[in-house]
Design a protein around this motif. Structure first.
Motif, PDB file in Angstrom:
ATOM      1  N   TRP A  76       0.819  -1.217   0.000  1.00 43.15           N
ATOM      2  CA  TRP A  76       0.000   0.000   0.000  1.00 43.15           C
ATOM      3  C   TRP A  76       0.846   1.257   0.000  1.00 43.15           C
ATOM      4  O   TRP A  76       0.449   2.294  -0.546  1.00 43.15           O
ATOM      5  CB  TRP A  76      -0.998   0.004   1.162  1.00 43.15           C
ATOM      6  CG  TRP A  76      -0.453   0.181   2.544  1.00 43.15           C
ATOM      7  CD1 TRP A  76      -0.240  -0.812   3.458  1.00 43.15           C
ATOM      8  CD2 TRP A  76      -0.089   1.401   3.200  1.00 43.15           C
ATOM      9  NE1 TRP A  76       0.246  -0.280   4.625  1.00 43.15           N
ATOM     10  CE2 TRP A  76       0.342   1.076   4.496  1.00 43.15           C
ATOM     11  CE3 TRP A  76      -0.084   2.745   2.805  1.00 43.15           C
ATOM     12  CZ2 TRP A  76       0.779   2.033   5.402  1.00 43.15           C
ATOM     13  CZ3 TRP A  76       0.344   3.697   3.723  1.00 43.15           C
ATOM     14  CH2 TRP A  76       0.764   3.342   4.988  1.00 43.15           C
ATOM     15  N   GLN A  85       1.907   1.947  -3.515  1.00 39.56           N
ATOM     16  CA  GLN A  85       0.778   2.289  -4.368  1.00 39.56           C
ATOM     17  C   GLN A  85       0.160   3.646  -4.022  1.00 39.56           C
ATOM     18  O   GLN A  85      -0.204   4.407  -4.907  1.00 39.56           O
ATOM     19  CB  GLN A  85      -0.308   1.204  -4.252  1.00 39.56           C
ATOM     20  CG  GLN A  85       0.046  -0.078  -4.953  1.00 39.56           C
ATOM     21  CD  GLN A  85      -0.211  -0.015  -6.442  1.00 39.56           C
ATOM     22  OE1 GLN A  85      -1.239   0.453  -6.893  1.00 39.56           O
ATOM     23  NE2 GLN A  85       0.742  -0.481  -7.218  1.00 39.56           N
ATOM     24  N   CYS A  86       0.024   3.953  -2.731  1.00 37.86           N
ATOM     25  CA  CYS A  86      -0.685   5.186  -2.393  1.00 37.86           C
ATOM     26  C   CYS A  86      -0.005   5.994  -1.296  1.00 37.86           C
ATOM     27  O   CYS A  86      -0.532   7.045  -0.904  1.00 37.86           O
ATOM     28  CB  CYS A  86      -2.131   4.884  -1.977  1.00 37.86           C
ATOM     29  SG  CYS A  86      -2.302   3.790  -0.564  1.00 37.86           S
ATOM     30  N   CYS A  97      -5.907   1.665   0.339  1.00 38.11           N
ATOM     31  CA  CYS A  97      -6.013   2.819  -0.563  1.00 38.11           C
ATOM     32  C   CYS A  97      -7.438   3.362  -0.585  1.00 38.11           C
ATOM     33  O   CYS A  97      -7.642   4.579  -0.672  1.00 38.11           O
ATOM     34  CB  CYS A  97      -5.561   2.435  -1.961  1.00 38.11           C
ATOM     35  SG  CYS A  97      -3.783   2.088  -2.074  1.00 38.11           S
ATOM     36  N   GLU A 147      -9.263   6.742  -2.092  1.00 38.43           N
ATOM     37  CA  GLU A 147      -9.072   6.464  -3.505  1.00 38.43           C
ATOM     38  C   GLU A 147     -10.157   5.527  -4.018  1.00 38.43           C
ATOM     39  O   GLU A 147     -10.760   4.777  -3.251  1.00 38.43           O
ATOM     40  CB  GLU A 147      -7.692   5.845  -3.737  1.00 38.43           C
ATOM     41  CG  GLU A 147      -6.555   6.729  -3.232  1.00 38.43           C
ATOM     42  CD  GLU A 147      -5.191   6.256  -3.683  1.00 38.43           C
ATOM     43  OE1 GLU A 147      -5.150   5.288  -4.474  1.00 38.43           O
ATOM     44  OE2 GLU A 147      -4.189   6.852  -3.263  1.00 38.43           O
TER      45      GLU A 147
END
Length: 687
Positions: A397, A400-401, A432, A437
């Motif tokens: 994670w 990714q974010c 996320c 998101e």
């Protein structure tokens, strides 16, 4: 915020609030303790927390503390303040005591004739002190999840029951997965601990261990690696024993050089008082270096009570309660668990900030109750049983974010079956999503065999695109796209699939996918038609992200269902390539999930700019530790009868391990063993 400050100045008590200040004399008994160099008078109070002391003795000590502090106040003042408070708008009280002999008293026992004040959820008490200098917390964002580093000081000490405490923390988080991220480090050296602190950057630094009683001229601290392995060969995890050492004020000071945790939890005995050196040794060091609050124990806490303390604390932190409200609930939980014992009064909360609500406050991308609804939505319902993989979760994670800039393309892989790849992918999506998101989970195994691939269990590039579109509009998704959002894509798809000399002239009127196959032509238009299809698909997802001002994470699970040649020649350059190059403010990102044995994984690995997240089976040491956590999560989720104990499950576990030379195990092994136990119970009932 703080509504009332109660402070002791010489032989007076001062109450400060916005409307002014009020003073009254300190009780004679407390004045005598202030001037008692021998410390014997204070022992009458501190002794009330010792094991074996009656409940009546603790009640009496609490009444005497109340009389000494508040007995001289103007009539009705304290009652008036309490009457103005409510559950929704509690009175916040900070108790400031600079006099060391008085600070060593167990103020958490204080009570009036009706109740213990520190267990009253309408009046939230805490101890306070001056604010330290700002720490080196590099993040300016409060975006969740809350990160906690759990430090096991003596992993070889069987009396510590560290695995039990870790299991109870894990069980506390089953109701709201994704709100708190925990990582564990076992028996580190000071250098290793400092490195891990800088790497994880935890908001909560939580020590599980035994405190060391200070001697005259010495400072208190925490023992590390005091219990050494009997033989290096008896456990592969402990081939090299760590040197014993003690975390004192100087060592604690060193830990803050690169990162400052907001909250420090010293779940160990004798760290908050008696002798006073122990207070300044660790608690003051943490506050001086910028931590917002410290929770420490002011007397010996038994390991079972320590585990219950941690369970209740993290359960309330996951619910976003302020630290003072959380500690009040923890005290009530401990009192219900052990009404005649002292454990509820042992935690001491010291705050170095004016507003306790700021200590562990985290922001998420959704407000309640929507946040909790999303927490339990599809496909995240089974994540309550997702064990271990802490570092892999963070990598997933965070890349990714959480990273700046985030990875546009990430892969999760493993060389073993049933290693938890799908669970990890869903965890990344969940985290996320909680951060605000948009996420989409596309399981290609649900669509395998429906495309035009050469193999009936594989998908060609066109079938993959249709599967992704269907996943994006699946009403089970946390926030699905509308089918109408793909109207133009469908028009482009219908035109480009048909081909022909005039294929690019005009869009068809129909916005429904006609389901045509891709007509392969001998001219140069075939590749151009494919590019237009993928551009239209990506444009649809990018428009969604820009209009909602949210990044969009698309997880493609079981990517091994794609025909390898189509993945290499079409999907990599036309779908994943553009995603990896996007510079949008609210980008589209892709998370691919596949085993290493799939031929397409080699192409994916060469194409990616970063490394994939690789999973392995659980090792024997982790396997035994996580077995207890699995069991506690089952109990907490009411999946097994509460009268059952871990011992029965452990016996099944040990029987399975007997005669086995395995040093690693699949993630599904726990459920298989639980099924055995449930089956045995069913046969006994049938018999």
């Amino acid at each position: 915020m703080t509504d009332v400050v109660l402070s002791i100045h010489k032989d007076h008590v001062r109450l400060h609030r916005d409307t002014g200040e009020t003073e009254w004399p300190l009780g004679d008994e407390l004045v005598e303790i202030m001037h008692d160099a021998s410390g014997r008078k204070a022992e009458e109070f501190t002794g009330a927390l010792e094991p074996g002391v009656s409940q009546q003795a603790r009640i009496k000590a609490g009444l005497r503390l109340h009389e000494g502090l508040l007995g001289g106040a103007p009539d009705g003042l304290w009652q008036e303040l309490q009457n103005e408070a409510s559950e929704g708008a509690p009175l916040r009280v900070r108790l400031d005591i600079d006099c060391l002999p008085l600070a060593a008293l167990p103020w958490e026992l204080m009570r009036d004739r009706q109740r213990a004040l520190w267990r009253n959820s309408r009046v939230l008490l805490r101890r306070g002190r001056h604010v330290g200098s700002p720490g080196k917390e590099e993040e300016t964002s409060r975006m969740g999840p809350l990160r906690a580093l759990l430090v096991v000081c003596n992993p070889r000490d069987p009396n510590l029951l560290a695995d039990c405490e870790l299991a109870m923390i894990g069980a506390a988080l089953t109701g709201l997965p994704g709100r708190i991220h925990t990582e564990v480090i076992d028996g580190p050296s000071l250098t290793e601990l400092a490195a891990e602190l800088a790497h994880v950057r935890p908001h909560v630094l939580h020590f599980i261990g035994h405190g060391m009683r200070a001697v005259p001229g010495d400072m208190g601290g925490l023992h590390f690696n005091a219990q050494q392995p009997v033989a290096a060969a008896d456990d592969p995890q402990w081939k090299t024993a760590q040197e014993p050492w003690t975390l004192g004020p100087d060592e604690m000071h060193h830990l803050y050089d690169k990162w400052t945790p907001r909250l420090v939890v010293l779940n160990a005995c004798r760290q908050a008082h008696a002798p006073a050196a122990e207070l300044t040794a660790l608690v003051d060091t943490c506050l001086d270096r910028g931590s917002a609050a410290v929770v420490a124990m002011q007397a010996d806490i038994e390991s079972p009570a320590a585990a219950q303390f941690s369970h209740a604390l993290y359960q309330d932190l996951a619910r976003a309660r302020s630290i003072d409200a959380a500690l009040t609930e923890v005290r009530n939980h401990l009192h219900k668990t052990e009404p005649d014992g002292p454990s509820w009064a042992l935690p001491v909360l010291q705050c170095g900030v004016h507003d306790p609500g700021e200590v562990v406050r985290m922001d998420f991308g959704h407000a309640e109750p929507e946040l909790t609804r999303l927490n339990g939505s599809w496909p995240f319902a089974d994540l309550a049983m997702f064990l271990g993989r802490a570092k892999e979760r963070r990598t997933g994670w965070w890349e990714q974010c959480g990273a700046n800039p985030p990875q546009r393309l990430l892969a999760i892989t493993s060389a073993q079956r049933e290693s938890g790849k799908t669970w990890l992918a869903k965890w990344c999506l969940l985290t996320c999503m909680l951060r605000g998101e948009d996420v989409t989970y596309a399981d290609l195994s649900a669509y395998a065999g429906r495309g035009n691939g050469d193999d009936p269990v594989t998908l060609d590039w066109l079938a993959v695109l249709r599967a992704l579109r269907r996943a994006c509009t699946d009403p089970r998704q946390p926030d699905p796209m509308l089918p109408a959002e793909f109207a133009r894509f469908n028009q482009v798809l219908n035109r480009a699939l048909r081909g022909g000399r005039d294929w690019a002239q005009r869009l068809p009127a129909s916005s429904e996918d006609r389901g045509d196959p891709f007509v392969v032509e001998s001219d140069r238009h075939a590749e151009a038609r494919k590019r237009e299809i993928f551009q239209a698909f990506l444009s649809t997802l990018r428009s969604r992200a820009q209009s909602r001002r949210r990044p969009h994470l698309l997880a493609i699970d079981h990517a091994q269902g794609i025909i390898e040649s189509d993945f290499r020649a079409v999907l990599l350059p036309l779908l994943l390539g553009p995603v990896q190059e996007m510079k949008d403010e609210f980008p589209l990102r892709v998370l691919a999930v596949t085993p290493q044995s799939w031929p397409g994984f080699r192409h994916l690995q060469e194409f990616m700019r970063g490394d994939p997240v690789a999973l392995t089976d659980f090792q024997l040491y982790d396997y035994k530790r996580l077995a207890r956590e699995f069991w506690e999560r089952q109990v907490h989720s009411s999946r097994v009868p509460r009268e059952w104990t871990f011992k029965g499950f452990e016996q099944v576990l040990d029987a399975a391990l007997q005669g086995s030379s395995q040093q690693s195990f699949p993630v599904t092994a726990y459920q298989q063993m639980l099924d055995v136990l449930l089956g045995m119970a069913g046969m006994r009932e049938a018999g």
